[in-house]
Design a protein around this motif. Structure first.
Motif, PDB file in Angstrom:
ATOM      1  N   ASN A  94       0.927  -0.952   0.135  1.00 18.34           N
ATOM      2  CA  ASN A  94       0.463   0.105  -0.022  1.00 18.34           C
ATOM      3  C   ASN A  94       0.960   1.250   0.262  1.00 18.34           C
ATOM      4  N   ASP A  95       0.231   2.947   0.308  1.00 16.37           N
ATOM      5  CA  ASP A  95       0.658   3.892   0.774  1.00 16.37           C
ATOM      6  C   ASP A  95       1.400   4.166  -1.049  1.00 16.37           C
ATOM      7  N   VAL A  97      -0.425   5.668  -3.314  1.00 16.73           N
ATOM      8  CA  VAL A  97      -1.592   6.705  -3.793  1.00 16.73           C
ATOM      9  C   VAL A  97      -0.679   7.742  -5.100  1.00 16.73           C
ATOM     10  N   GLU A 126      -7.086   0.536  -8.262  1.00 18.15           N
ATOM     11  CA  GLU A 126      -8.534   1.722  -7.664  1.00 18.15           C
ATOM     12  C   GLU A 126      -7.957   3.486  -8.852  1.00 18.15           C
ATOM     13  N   THR A 142      -4.566   3.605   1.597  1.00 11.82           N
ATOM     14  CA  THR A 142      -4.868   4.140   0.715  1.00 11.82           C
ATOM     15  C   THR A 142      -6.105   4.138   0.677  1.00 11.82           C
ATOM     16  N   SER A 155     -13.101  -0.301  -6.729  1.00 16.01           N
ATOM     17  CA  SER A 155     -12.410  -0.922  -5.436  1.00 16.01           C
ATOM     18  C   SER A 155     -12.672  -2.362  -5.969  1.00 16.01           C
ATOM     19  N   ASP A 221      -4.360   4.631  -7.260  1.00 13.69           N
ATOM     20  CA  ASP A 221      -4.065   3.878  -5.888  1.00 13.69           C
ATOM     21  C   ASP A 221      -2.995   2.395  -6.550  1.00 13.69           C
ATOM     22  N   TYR A 223      -2.601  -0.615  -6.003  1.00 12.02           N
ATOM     23  CA  TYR A 223      -2.620  -1.556  -4.512  1.00 12.02           C
ATOM     24  C   TYR A 223      -2.262  -3.124  -5.106  1.00 12.02           C
TER      25      TYR A 223
END
Length: 552
Positions: A94-95, A97, A126, A142, A155, A221, A223
């Protein structure tokens, strides 16, 4: 902003800017248009590679959108800020964006393509839109976890608003692979159409989730398994032009707009979307284009309704960020020979005229950090602005922009957080009456009760404001010396909270003007005039004069 201030003083500024443009050299210095990104690679990830080397291999055609450089902790952008890649795709899922620098425009598509994936983690890319700004956002792990403001995300097989389910979709982004393209297209009616590989998946009425659907940034995102993605060519790509395609000898006229408004708007769009790129190629020519295609129409066009639409459209195109970029770049390059001051003048007068007609643009100038920059600049030069004519003009124009933007109520908290009161207050004592009056009226919009003593003004400043209102009230345009009746009477009501100002206002003849306004068929101005009159009556000595009609 009530009565638009495309004023005499503004036209004088325009003439000065026109002179400045004529003095800018025909050709600027050429620069490389490649972006540099300084980052440390994650040595533990075998999948890492040099992002600039990789993005240079991509065939990046022209596009209307780019990623804002400020993003999540585990992602970086490059390739003219259209390519995004996770820093540590095997260490963190994650992280990742990233958000577009520009707002999503009506009748335009934002498309992003997956470029690489990893065989680890669950989940995938996403995409969505948000009212939040990448300039100040505290990026979440996220985007579906964001609860501040409003954010709509696609998503997996769901559409979510701030993490809450809106609907289930027939297509699941978790099934996406390298080469798949996700699109979002905003209609004029405010519906967002989601698509996958050219096929529409669903449409969503954004008015149900956002106050202003024209001020939304696109969100991607990176992800789970998605490692990198690139912005593809978007709608209106054919309009994205090279700098050499603009005519630098003529600019659109009001007759051009009346005959073919779409053509004028198209030229404006082309310029704004290319400003940063053009500035890297030839700053001098870019400033000339700003003058011809933005400043000149906002100054010389007489159609007020068009000017307001013009300003709002510029706001939707992201001109606040673009002009901030130009101003920052020019100020950083000022040298002892003052070779950049003429260009700075053009940008500032453009900001003055555009914020004069568009409250939306005023708000965006606050959100993008331009207001804070201008406040810091005038604070820096508070003790030496009278030493040089160019520097004096720079400070005066900056205060003009700050005054326009202070009228937007949404900006007032921003002003206070930036320490605006203490930074503007010294200029109320300026020997330049025009500058002092503008500074005073600016303070009147943002003043806190604990500091209202800073609104105390010298009699010559009050006299200037009253005299200006006297002329504006009887003028067909309801303007004088660059100020509209509405903003003047609002400012008078604000500064009349200080007793010394009450006395000075009355002695300079404000009461007959307020009474005249109360009898005009101008409901908003009438209400503000009554409010100012009531403030004056709170001082007992003045109230007695009013009762006995012993007025000047």
């Amino acid at each position: 902003m009530g009565n638009s201030r495309s004023r005499d003083r503004r036209k004088e500024s325009f003439v000065f800017a026109a002179t400045a443009v004529s003095e800018i050299p025909e050709h600027g210095t050429e620069h490389s248009d490649s972006d540099e990104y300084d980052s440390e690679s994650d040595k533990s990830d075998s999948s890492n590679y040099d992002i600039d080397d990789y993005s240079d291999q991509l065939q990046l055609g022209p596009a209307s959108y780019s990623f804002y450089p400020r993003c999540g902790d585990n992602v970086m952008v490059s390739g003219n800020r259209r390519f995004a890649k996770r820093r540590r795709p095997l260490s963190s899922f994650n992280d990742g964006v990233v958000m577009t620098e520009q707002h999503l425009l009506a009748n335009e598509s934002f498309k992003v393509q997956i470029k690489s994936m990893v065989d680890k983690w669950w989940g995938s890319i996403e995409v969505g839109v948000t009212c939040l700004s990448p300039v100040s956002l505290d990026f979440p792990f996220t985007m579906t976890e964001s609860t501040f403001g409003s954010t709509v995300m696609w998503s997996g097989d769901s559409l979510l608003c701030n993490g809450e389910m809106i609907m289930t979709l027939a297509e699941d982004l978790e099934n996406c692979t390298v080469g798949d393209t996700i699109s979002m297209t905003l209609s004029e009616e405010g519906s967002l159409h989601f698509g996958l590989n050219g096929e529409e998946v669903t449409a969503l009425n954004l008015h149900l989730y956002f106050r202003d659907v024209n001020l939304l940034h696109c969100v991607v995102d990176l992800y789970g398994r998605t490692d990198s993605a690139v912005i593809c060519e978007s709608g209106y790509v054919e309009e994205r032009s090279e700098i050499t395609s603009f005519d630098v000898k003529t600019s659109p006229t009001e007759e051009d707009y009346e005959a073919d408004p779409d053509s004028v708007i198209k030229q404006m769009r082309m310029l704004v979307l290319g400003l940063k790129h053009f500035a890297e190629l030839d700053m001098d020519l870019t400033i000339k284009l700003v003058y011809l295609y933005i400043l000149k129409p906002t100054t010389l066009f007489e159609n007020v309704e068009f000017k307001q639409k013009f300003g709002d459209h510029l706001a939707n195109l992201g001109v606040a960020d673009e002009l901030k970029f130009l101003l920052d770049k020019l100020i950083s390059e000022v040298d002892p020979m003052n070779t950049k001051w003429d260009s700075i003048e053009v940008v500032l007068v453009t900001l003055i005229n555009c914020t004069d007609v568009s409250l939306k643009l005023c708000r965006l100038c606050g959100q993008c950090g331009l207001v804070n920059d201008l406040l810091n600049n005038i604070h820096k030069h508070r003790n030496n602005y009278d030493d040089d004519e160019k520097l004096h003009s720079f400070v005066a124009r900056s205060i003009d922009v700050l005054h326009n933007c202070s009228i937007a109520a949404d900006n007032r908290q921003i002003y206070r957080e930036c320490g605006a009161i203490d930074k503007i207050a010294p200029y109320v004592r300026s020997d330049d009456t025009d500058m002092a009056a503008t500074a005073l009226l600016t303070l009147s919009h943002i003043m806190e009760n604990s500091k209202k003593h800073l609104l105390e003004a010298e009699d010559n400043i009050i006299e200037f404001i009253v005299r200006t209102l006297d002329v504006a009230v009887d003028d067909e345009s309801l303007r004088c010396e660059g100020f509209g009746v509405l903003e003047l009477v609002v400012g008078i009501g604000n500064i009349s909270v200080y007793d010394k100002n009450k006395i000075s206002l009355v002695n300079n003849g404000i009461v007959p003007l307020l009474l005249k306004l109360m009898h005009k068929d101008l409901p908003v101005e009438q209400e503000c005039a009554i409010n100012a009159f009531c403030n004056l009556c709170k001082l007992e000595s003045l109230r007695k004069k009013l009762q006995s009609r012993q007025m000047p």
